[in-house]
Each structure stands twice: as structure tokens, then as C-alpha cells.
Design an enzyme around this catalytic site. Structure first.
Site, short mmCIF file in Angstrom:
data_model
loop_
_atom_site.label_atom_id
_atom_site.label_comp_id
_atom_site.label_asym_id
_atom_site.label_seq_id
_atom_site.Cartn_x
_atom_site.Cartn_y
_atom_site.Cartn_z
N SER A 290 50.01 37.72 38.54
CA SER A 290 49.60 37.62 37.62
C SER A 290 49.52 36.61 36.78
CB SER A 290 51.12 37.96 35.99
OG SER A 290 51.07 39.60 35.67
N LYS B 127 45.52 35.84 35.80
CA LYS B 127 44.68 35.94 35.17
C LYS B 127 44.51 35.42 34.07
CE LYS B 127 48.00 40.17 34.49
NZ LYS B 127 49.12 40.94 34.22
N TYR C 96 40.61 43.68 40.16
CA TYR C 96 42.44 43.64 39.63
C TYR C 96 42.95 42.73 41.08
CZ TYR C 96 46.40 43.76 36.98
OH TYR C 96 47.12 43.47 36.71
N TYR D 44 55.28 36.96 29.57
CA TYR D 44 55.74 38.32 29.75
C TYR D 44 56.57 38.56 27.91
CZ TYR D 44 55.11 39.22 34.31
OH TYR D 44 54.19 38.66 35.63
N VAL E 262 55.23 37.77 39.40
CA VAL E 262 56.12 38.48 39.90
C VAL E 262 56.47 38.28 41.04
CG1 VAL E 262 56.40 40.12 38.16
CG2 VAL E 262 55.05 40.23 40.28
#
Lengths: 309, 309, 309, 309
Positions: free
Chosen positions: C69, C72, C194, C245, C263
């Protein structure tokens, strides 16, 4: 049983023919796919078939329409008939208390849909049909033709294409179910089957005939067993508690019969031991049920003084 | 109606007496208030009363127990009888699809509870009773005594106190409803009424008798009208779709009768046109319904081959 | 700025090297795809790069790991840099208050994801990259290589395949977004992009270097502008409120720096005007953030007495 | 720190005085209690106090207004100062991702509110104040008077009464928290304290002064410690991630300072190490934050080129 009968079925239908006019055309025709939107809203039909072989019909009873979610009742029948109560490990039988396409519950309840009549539950049933049959669409179409005694029933290809093209919400649900391990076949194949069966066209008399076995202890009038007595009762129970989207309480309250509705404007209902009844009119209320159809069924059970309650 | 009767009511009860043993004591006695927790779980009772005046009973049928949520059916009857369909402006009649005490839906649906049998809906009905009666508890107690033909029915004060002391969740719901303008009387008064009626004690035969009017077109056997035929049918419909917490689908599927259950372990059910039936055993399943009671009702409708489906 | 500095960066890193041992290996290595599960949990690395050109590193700083992530943040940077504030019409910038993969909010908020760092928001950003670039994966890889000054950075093909095979939840989200009209390119192409970007491997020093522009007013040390000063601040703001998160509040409280975690066990953070910092250790807490990494960052900002608060 | 300063504080305030006109009166004055509704919307004030003792103010800076939720920052300060990090066992520090009065999360997260600035969290903090002090309202009022150096600050009794009368939603939350065992004192007493502190009136300069310790490492300018350095940082962190209702992401993005807002139209913010700032204008956006206040703060941090990012 109730002993308060006022009118015969025939008299009741005639009365409804007089009364229902102002309700026809009310509501909103389903518009999520272009082809459904084109249907003339000023149509209405009603048909009753009884366990002793009589048939009654009024209005546009021989006009075909898209059965949409009513197909879920046929799919459940076949899955339950073939697999028995073990299907309830993969789908529950509780009302959802939510709109028919909600995926919120699906996430919070670990991919086990609430019942076989909300879209996610119907997708799981379609997945089961893929485990049961090599060619589920053909098998189901044959099954429905037999129930309705009409070999010309078929899939409307334009509706089928549109469903596939506009079905992003159902793809979302199917993948979510898959992420919980509760969808075993390929997502696109399962949804193709699901959409194809929703795209079947029947007329109102076909529909009444095809639900008669549920009023006749699971059997065709010929005596052929479709499902066991127990299973017929249970399909009726699931229809009563889950068959009319987020209107089930009001439907039980006002009509009082087990029923399954579709956004094509059709509703099929049963009065166990006596008759099946189908109604069709395209205008929908905000819950997705036919406005004139709902009203006609309410008047019908009131006029003949019969409901399961 | 179905014509597949196997056993008479008497034979069915005798058979259940033999079979039900292993189910008695299963599940978990309600423990949210200390006094309920003290009930001996090894008890079971069943009673049937018919529209032609017969009565049958087995087990601990004359032991009183806390009727808890079953009182909601009496409250709904009185509110509907007095105010008619206008009550549905303040409470809906749809299954909740959620646990009985959830307040989530209440918030997202603007303080209009889903149905009169979830706690928030029953609180709104209790508020209506405050508008209808000056002394709602006394009026309701008299009403229930008349239905059950038993003047000794009364409120268990210890349960009533405990309910009030441990009812923070219900206070929360009531204030939330008030914040949406759907609770008109004082919160503490309304909840006191609500808790008092939940704390009524009856035995299983009392309970069967008190539901008989719902199987008898709204009338006592004396002929006195309690509610209209239409209203009786509709109370049955609401019980079927909302009466057994988040078990309504499974209950309709397995038992097939309109019913209302309570966490005291009681369940009262009706078979319109023929009989009412009550069952009691304190151990509850995870949805809050009596384990042995649920099983006994399922066996009963199977053995006599009668359900509304 | 605060003037309470205790230790220099170098001293702080040395101190952390001594202290962090007991935290390494704690938590649970990501196991949703097999290849991530195989990573040795007993690894730890930390690297700091400053706006005046210094670099510090400890532990396994040159071991590559899956950035997941953290990608992102790069994707947001590019989309914001190319399209400016109009991207906020398609994704919001509010914390989700929910687990990173929840699709509940998505449904109730009409397909507009809460922020670009939850999966649905990152999918919308990936869709934007498809509108901006013909070959978004290649463009983003080149961009990240430039930021990190390391041309050997590439995609781990095994991770990429696994992501695609086990990504049913993300397919579900993407189709749900599409059903609301907020995803324009083909679902499978967008998710391939993605997943590819999540599968990039970098080492801890690469990561610290690649975030330095966010501490340096949007510019590389060479002076080349990556995004404007305002945009750099805003990316930092989004990282602080949405980057870790459902730990953002605790992270702000304990660490006090804008950061983005993955993660794979990596976390990259910035201290605007002074330095960027990256940390890596595979064991995750229940919110999906590296246990040892979180602890090391907390100790670091405490030891050097610097946080944005 | 950033070195891109354009205007001094004084110049920036003058510029804002020129620009802000069109924004004053926009939005909607809080109307949930009648007395708040009567406030003239055409008012605006801004005040800055610096750690080196300077003070600046424009507009209606000496007009008192209802601080409402800004009181939650004072309450948190006192609870954290007295009890330390153990308060986080009873309230979390994560953004809620929901409207400020939602009780949905409270139910699904077992009565542990998401953070001390949503109403349920502030009620838990008020409950803590009841454990810490015998007379919490008096103690808090003294505390705020000291912070603001203004002994005339007091509670608006009309607002206080109105809050109590119209606070059904907060009663609902409090009872729900109690049902989970996370509220120890009497619900009505705790809410009385909560409402009283929300009903405090201060002017904009009072408010800027009373937040200065959060920019000054937890100390008054006199040197007196209010909370430790660490605690001051942490209160700032909680304000940044949770202080402006469901606007926190956008507020961090556009303003970039820790802040607490109230539906009276006030917002207090801090720039750690340098200054505190307060702004007031009654018109609210749909998230409950002052429209002109939000805009003025955005312009301010842009004009002086200072934000924590």
C-alpha cells in the site's frame, strides 16, 4: 377454511377488472436497463390456476414479460429439490431487512447471503446450479417450460445482453462472495447463468401455471412430483418471509399469500391447497414491486376472503 | 385443509412428550437480569386450545414464567384495535434482519422502528398505550386476564425492578426515538409500562388460551370481538414475519405458524381457523428462542401435518 | 523547531538498534497471499534521508520487500500532480474509521471512496492513472526509480500473480465503484495496474529516498519539482489523517509524523522541512502496520524530540 | 521552519479582514436549540496569541459566543492531565469517519467511543471528570478562566437549559454506553456536566489565549505547567485527526493545523512552538464547522506560509 368467502374466483377477477384501472400505469417502470424501460406501462394481467384444474385470466394475460427475480423461485426449487437442506449451509433463509441489492450485510455476515431471493443469495443458488448441471440454463429452461406447459418460453437475448452489460453491482456481490469462499465456479459463468434466467420471458398464464405445484403439495396436476410436500411448504415459507424485497411485511399484512415478485412487474403467489395466482403490470413501487399487481392481489384475497392467515 | 393429517393433536402431544427429553435444558437461560437466571432450565410445557373448545396440555403447563416479549403481541393487539392502521405511521411492519435490540436501523431509518416486535417498536407501541389509556399497565393486565380467563395473572415485581435497573439499552433506544420526535410521553413512564408488561407471569395454558382469539377470527369463544377479522389476520401476518427475532425465516420454514416468542422461554403460536398453541422451556438458542419449544412446535406441525403453508 | 532535542539522528538510530530487538518478529506476517507469508519475520531496517543530503541506515536496509500500500502514496502524488484538486471529485480525503478493505462505506456513500489510501480509493486513483497515461505501470515504475535513484527497482512477478489470483475483494470493490459510475476504464485492466504497483519491491533506503521530496517542499534535492509546495503539504496531510489504516489516530498520537504503511511491513514517513524516514519489519499488528516499525518510529521521534505536533 | 513566509501575522489578519466579507453569513446557524438560532450570523472574529506574548485580533473579537464542542478539548486536557494514558482504555483516539453524533459505531464497537471529540467520547470524558472531581463543572470553569485569564467567563444558563431539554440524542448515547458498562456515574448527572461545559461562553480572544499552552509545550506563558510536553503534543495530534467532525481530512488538507471546532461557530487551532489562533463566525457548513472560520484559517496559513505539514 376461513368460511367467510364472499366472491368466487371468477367474480373476484371481474370485480378487479373494474377497480384496477386507476392503479395501472402508476409507479415507475424498471429503468436500470434500457430494454425494460421501453415496456408500455399501461398493461395489466391476472391469471389463476386451481389444484382442481380450473384456469381464469383477465387483461393482457398472453403478453410475455421479463420474469426477472421470479426466476429465483424456480432456481431455489431446483437447487432444493436436488440438494435438499444442505443448501442452507451456503445461504440462509432470513429476511434481509434491506434493499434487494445491498451488499452491506454480505460483508458483515461473512459472505453467507441472508436468503435465496436477494441478489447475492440468488447468485449462490446459480453457483449451486453449476455444480448440479453441466448446462444449467438449458436445464432450467426445460424445467420452466414443463411447469408452464409451454415449450415456446425462452430467453430475451436483448434483455440478457443488457443485464450483463449493466450488472456491475452483481459482479461486485459475486466477487465479494468469492472472497469469502462461498462461490465455487467462475464468476463470469455463474453470472451469465443468473442473468440468462432473469431474462426469461413468460406470460401471466404461464406464470400462474408454473407456480401451481407449490399450491399442490409439490406435484404437477399430472401427479408428477416436482419437490416433496415438505419442500413445497418450505419454498412457500421462504417466499412469504423473503419473496417481495423490502415489502415482505406489508405484503404479508395486506395480501397474506406466499409470493415472489420481479422488477419486470410480475408477481406469482400461491394459496397452499387451492390455487396459484399470477399478476403483471410494469409500474413499480419504490421497493420494486408492481403497484397495480400488489393492489390487485390485496383486493383478490379480500374479495374471496382467503389468505393463509 | 392439506388433508395429509397423520396424528391427532392428542397423539401428537403424547409423541412429543416422548421425544422432547433430550432437548430440554439445552441452550442458555436468559441471564441479562439475575432473577431470570435463577429459573430451573429442566422444565417443559405445551398446551393447545382449539376454536371448538378443546384443550390439551403436557409437562409443567401450570408453572408460571415471565412472558417477556410475548407481551408485545398483546400490546400490538390493543393498539391496533383502538387506533387501527394509523399506528403504522409510527412503526413499520417489516422484518428487521437484525438482532432484536439493534438500534442501528433506528438511527438510519429516522426513528421509525422496523416493526412492533423489536424493542424500539414495542417502545413506540407502549407510548401509544399511554395515549390511549390513563393507566396502561392496569388496562393491559385486565385485558390479558380476560383473554386467559385467569384473574390471578400478575406482574412479577422482582423481574420488573430488575428490568428497570438493567434496561440501559432500552433507555438508549427510547431516547433515540424521542430525538426523532416519535415518542410523545415521558421516557421513564413509557419504559416503566413497557417493563411492567414484559414482567407479567403466565403459565403455558394461560398463554395458549390468550392467543386463541387470533385463531378464531378475532373473537373469544364467547363470541366477543377482540379485534376485527382483518386485524386478527394482520396480527398473525406480523407475527409470522417479525415474531421470532432473527429466526423468523427459519421458524416459518420449520414450523410454519405465526408466533411470538419471549426470552423467558415461551412461544405462543396460532393456526388460523383451528387452534392456538403455547410452549415453554427456559433454554434459549443464540437468537433468543426456546430450543425445546422451537423443536416441539416443529415436531407438532409435522406430526399433525398442518402449517399455514 | 521545538528546541527540546535530546539525541541526533545518528544517536537515535543507534539507540533504536539496541532497543528494538524484542519487537522484531512480533505480530503476524501478512498471509493473504502465499508468497508474502514466506518472508522471514526476523528482519528490521530503518533509513533516514535529510533535506541537506545526509543519509543514515541500520539493519537490513538493503533487503528488498513488497511495498504494497505504500505505492498508493506514489500513485496519489502522480495523480494530484497531473490533475490537481479535481481528483477530489472522485475520491474524498477523510479518514474512513474502518478497516482498510471495507466496502460498506463505499455503498452508503455512492461509490465515492473516503480517501485515496483505502483500497477502493486507490482503485479510483489507478483508474485516473489509466486516463493520464497510456502505460501507467511503466510510467509509475520510472517515476519511483527516479525518486529512489535506483533503476533496478521492479515488480515482483510472483507477488503480482498472487495478488491477481487472490484479489476477489478488490474486484468486488472495483465493480461496486463501477456500478456508481466512478470507474471509467476496464475493471480488469485497472486492477492489474493496481496490483502491479502494490507488487513493487524496494529496500528501506530506496523508500526513505523516494519520500524525501515530501519533506523538501515537493522537490528532489537536485531542485527538480515533483509537485508544488502546496501539493506536498497536502499529500503529507492526507498521509497523516489516512495513511496508516485504522491506526491513524494512535499513529499521530505516538509518532506524530505523516506516514504511509503497507502490509509488506514497510512504513515511510516525513518530517516536513527536515527529513524522510523509512522502516521495515514484516510482523504486523492487527491493523496491518509493522509492530517493530511503529515502535521504532515512536522511539525515534521521542529520542530526537521532533514531531509535527 | 518552512522558510517561505510571505506575510507577517499582522499583515495576514489585515488581508483576511479585506477578503472574508463574502463568506460571513454563509452557511446555516446551528438551530437544534432555539437560543443558538437567535445569534446574528453576520459576525466574524479572529485572534492570534503567540508564545512570545504578542496578541492580535480583528472583527467582533470581544463578543462572547457558545463554545459548544470546543469545551471537549479542555475536558480532554484535564482528564489526560489527571489520569494519563489510562483514559485510552475507555475511549479510543481514532477518527470516526462519521457524523459527530452517530451512535452506530458505538454499538458495533462495544460502547468504547472512537475518540474524545465525538459526543459519546466526550460523555465518557465527562464521566471521568466526575470520578476526578467532586464538583466537575466548577473545577472546569476555574480551569478555563485561568487559561483565558478572564474570571468573568461563565455558563449561559439559557443555553444550558435548552441543551438539557433537547438532548435526547445524547441521553440515548449515554445510556448505550452505560449498557456496555463504560459509564459509571449517574447518566443525568454526567450529561448535566457535559451540557454545562458546552454552554460556556467565551470571546474569540479568550479562546485564543486558552489554547496557547498547547502551542507552548503544555505551559502557560508564566511557565506554569498545564500538561507535560508529551501530553500537549498528543492533544494536538487528537485535535488534528478528530477535532473538526467529519471534516478532519479536508481541514488538515486546507488548513494544516490541529484544531477543535464547535457548532457555536468557533474554531480554536494551534501551531506548535509558535502560536494559537481562534476564529468565530456563526454560519456552519454541512459538517458543522464555521464556513467563514474555516476559510479564514485556510487563508491565514496560506498567507503566512505556515502549517504543520
Amino acid at each position: 377454511m376461513q368460511g367467510y368467502r364472499n366472491l368466487s374466483i371468477e367474480e373476484a377477477l371481474r370485480e378487479i377488472e373494474h377497480r384496477i384501472g386507476p392503479y395501472i400505469g402508476r409507479g415507475k417502470v424498471a429503468d436500470y436497463i434500457p430494454v425494460l424501460k421501453k415496456v408500455d406501462p399501461d398493461q395489466f394481467a391476472m391469471a389463476v390456476t386451481t389444484v382442481d384444474g380450473r384456469e381464469y385470466k383477465i387483461g393482457n394475460w398472453d403478453t410475455g414479460f421479463s420474469i426477472q427475480s421470479i426466476s429465483k423461485a424456480f432456481n431455489l426449487t431446483k437447487a432444493l429439490g436436488k440438494r435438499g437442506d444442505q443448501i442452507w449451509k451456503r445461504v440462509r433463509q432470513e429476511p434481509s431487512g434491506r434493499a434487494f441489492n445491498s451488499i452491506i450485510q454480505l460483508e458483515s455476515e461473512n459472505g453467507i447471503p441472508r436468503n435465496p431471493f436477494i441478489n447475492p443469495g440468488a447468485i449462490v443458488i446459480a453457483d449451486l446450479l453449476h455444480e448440479i448441471f453441466e448446462h444449467p440454463v438449458e436445464e432450467m429452461l426445460d424445467f420452466i417450460r414443463k411447469l408452464a406447459q409451454n415449450d415456446s418460453i425462452c430467453i430475451n437475448e436483448e434483455v440478457f445482453q443488457s443485464e450483463k452489460d449493466s450488472g456491475a453491482g452483481n459482479y461486485s456481490s459475486a466477487y465479494l462472495i468469492k472472497s469469502f469462499g462461498n462461490l465455487h465456479s467462475d464468476v463470469h459463468k455463474v453470472l451469465s447463468t443468473y442473468f440468462a434466467l432473469c431474462s426469461i420471458e413468460m406470460n401471466t398464464l404461464d406464470l400462474a401455471r408454473s407456480f401451481l405445484f407449490l399450491a399442490n403439495h409439490g406435484r404437477l396436476l399430472s401427479g408428477e412430483e416436482i419437490v416433496s410436500i415438505q419442500q413445497a411448504k418450505r419454498i412457500n415459507a421462504v417466499m412469504l418471509t423473503c419473496g417481495t424485497y423490502d415489502n415482505v411485511g406489508e405484503f404479508a399484512y395486506r395480501v397474506g399469500l406466499p409470493a415472489k415478485s420481479g422488477v419486470g412487474g410480475g408477481i406469482a403467489a400461491t394459496y397452499p391447497g387451492e390455487f396459484s395466482i399470477a399478476v403483471w403490470s410494469p409500474g413499480l413501487n419504490e421497493k420494486g414491486n408492481s403497484v397495480a399487481g400488489f393492489k390487485a392481489l390485496e383486493d383478490f384475497t379480500t374479495l374471496i376472503s382467503k389468505s393463509i392467515f
